[in-house]
Write a protein that holds these residues in place. Structure first.
Motif, PDB file in Angstrom:
ATOM      1  N   GLN A  44      34.604  46.430  41.710  1.00 19.79           N
ATOM      2  CA  GLN A  44      35.007  45.614  42.695  1.00 19.79           C
ATOM      3  C   GLN A  44      37.006  44.966  42.519  1.00 19.79           C
ATOM      4  N   PHE A  45      37.325  44.854  42.907  1.00 20.88           N
ATOM      5  CA  PHE A  45      38.367  44.351  42.830  1.00 20.88           C
ATOM      6  C   PHE A  45      38.718  42.988  43.391  1.00 20.88           C
ATOM      7  N   VAL A  46      39.506  42.576  41.979  1.00 21.20           N
ATOM      8  CA  VAL A  46      39.393  40.732  41.679  1.00 21.20           C
ATOM      9  C   VAL A  46      41.050  41.050  41.615  1.00 21.20           C
ATOM     10  N   LEU A  47      41.380  39.194  42.149  1.00 24.93           N
ATOM     11  CA  LEU A  47      42.492  38.511  41.920  1.00 24.93           C
ATOM     12  C   LEU A  47      42.968  38.476  40.020  1.00 24.93           C
ATOM     13  N   ARG A  91      48.415  37.395  35.478  1.00 28.49           N
ATOM     14  CA  ARG A  91      49.268  37.763  36.217  1.00 28.49           C
ATOM     15  C   ARG A  91      51.143  37.912  35.453  1.00 28.49           C
ATOM     16  N   GLU A  92      51.199  36.546  34.956  1.00 30.02           N
ATOM     17  CA  GLU A  92      52.621  36.556  34.432  1.00 30.02           C
ATOM     18  C   GLU A  92      52.427  37.636  33.063  1.00 30.02           C
ATOM     19  N   ARG A  93      51.948  37.841  32.347  1.00 26.71           N
ATOM     20  CA  ARG A  93      51.540  39.243  31.524  1.00 26.71           C
ATOM     21  C   ARG A  93      51.740  40.649  32.240  1.00 26.71           C
ATOM     22  N   ALA A 115      40.824  43.538  38.060  1.00 26.51           N
ATOM     23  CA  ALA A 115      42.205  42.612  38.498  1.00 26.51           C
ATOM     24  C   ALA A 115      43.193  43.130  38.573  1.00 26.51           C
ATOM     25  N   VAL A 116      43.843  42.616  39.953  1.00 27.45           N
ATOM     26  CA  VAL A 116      44.913  42.936  39.961  1.00 27.45           C
ATOM     27  C   VAL A 116      45.692  42.303  40.421  1.00 27.45           C
ATOM     28  N   PRO A 117      46.984  42.414  39.857  1.00 24.69           N
ATOM     29  CA  PRO A 117      48.081  41.430  40.107  1.00 24.69           C
ATOM     30  C   PRO A 117      48.292  40.162  41.778  1.00 24.69           C
ATOM     31  N   VAL A 118      48.122  41.314  42.056  1.00 28.76           N
ATOM     32  CA  VAL A 118      48.378  40.715  43.775  1.00 28.76           C
ATOM     33  C   VAL A 118      47.626  41.087  45.073  1.00 28.76           C
ATOM     34  N   LEU A 146      44.690  49.860  31.492  1.00 26.48           N
ATOM     35  CA  LEU A 146      44.115  49.234  31.926  1.00 26.48           C
ATOM     36  C   LEU A 146      43.638  47.384  31.173  1.00 26.48           C
ATOM     37  N   VAL A 147      43.324  47.711  29.729  1.00 20.22           N
ATOM     38  CA  VAL A 147      42.252  46.728  29.114  1.00 20.22           C
ATOM     39  C   VAL A 147      44.211  46.158  28.374  1.00 20.22           C
ATOM     40  N   GLU A 148      45.106  47.200  28.500  1.00 16.80           N
ATOM     41  CA  GLU A 148      46.122  46.557  28.034  1.00 16.80           C
ATOM     42  C   GLU A 148      47.229  46.033  28.821  1.00 16.80           C
ATOM     43  N   LEU A 149      46.764  46.320  29.872  1.00 11.52           N
ATOM     44  CA  LEU A 149      47.280  44.980  31.292  1.00 11.52           C
ATOM     45  C   LEU A 149      46.365  44.409  31.976  1.00 11.52           C
ATOM     46  N   GLY A 150      45.366  43.659  31.151  1.00 14.87           N
ATOM     47  CA  GLY A 150      44.306  42.880  31.607  1.00 14.87           C
ATOM     48  C   GLY A 150      44.171  42.845  32.576  1.00 14.87           C
ATOM     49  N   MET A 151      43.792  44.789  33.059  1.00 14.46           N
ATOM     50  CA  MET A 151      42.718  44.368  34.718  1.00 14.46           C
ATOM     51  C   MET A 151      41.585  44.772  34.376  1.00 14.46           C
ATOM     52  N   ILE A 152      40.885  44.891  33.383  1.00  7.32           N
ATOM     53  CA  ILE A 152      39.620  44.579  32.956  1.00  7.32           C
ATOM     54  C   ILE A 152      39.244  43.674  32.675  1.00  7.32           C
ATOM     55  N   ASP A 153      37.805  42.801  34.017  1.00  7.34           N
ATOM     56  CA  ASP A 153      38.232  41.688  34.482  1.00  7.34           C
ATOM     57  C   ASP A 153      36.883  41.344  33.863  1.00  7.34           C
TER      58      ASP A 153
END
Length: 97
Positions: free
Chosen positions: A78-81, A87-89, A46-49, A26-33
């Motif tokens: 908490q889910f954020v956008l 998102r591109e990454r 963070a979710v992409p969509v 999740l860290v590599e994907l940039g999801m931990i905001d």
């Protein structure tokens, strides 16, 4: 109690949590905001969509909770956008994995 743990400890514990469908953390994907420690621990994931299925969200939240189980804390996810750059990454990594 969460006040006894640090953001760094939380980040270390969740560093290896992988996405259920993509071979990356999740860290590599940039999801931990963001990670905040107070009376409990809050992680902004963070979710992409918009429109991510609830089952997927729950799976992600449970994966984070499982990684933090040894710390005996209350976790709120908490889910954020994601922003456009993240998102591109994310989608590039998804395609590669």
């Amino acid at each position: 109690m969460a006040a006894d743990v640090t953001v760094k400890q939380i980040e270390e514990e969740i560093a290896n949590v992988t996405h259920p469908e993509i071979d990356a953390t999740l860290v590599e994907l940039g999801m931990i905001d963001d990670v905040r420690v107070g009376d409990d621990v809050t992680i902004d994931l963070a979710v992409p969509v918009t429109g991510i299925p609830d089952q997927t969200k729950q799976m992600l939240a449970h994966s984070l909770a499982d990684a933090l189980d040894s710390l005996d804390i209350e976790l709120a996810v908490q889910f954020v956008l994601m922003d456009e750059q993240a998102r591109e990454r994310f989608f590039e990594m998804e395609a590669d994995n």
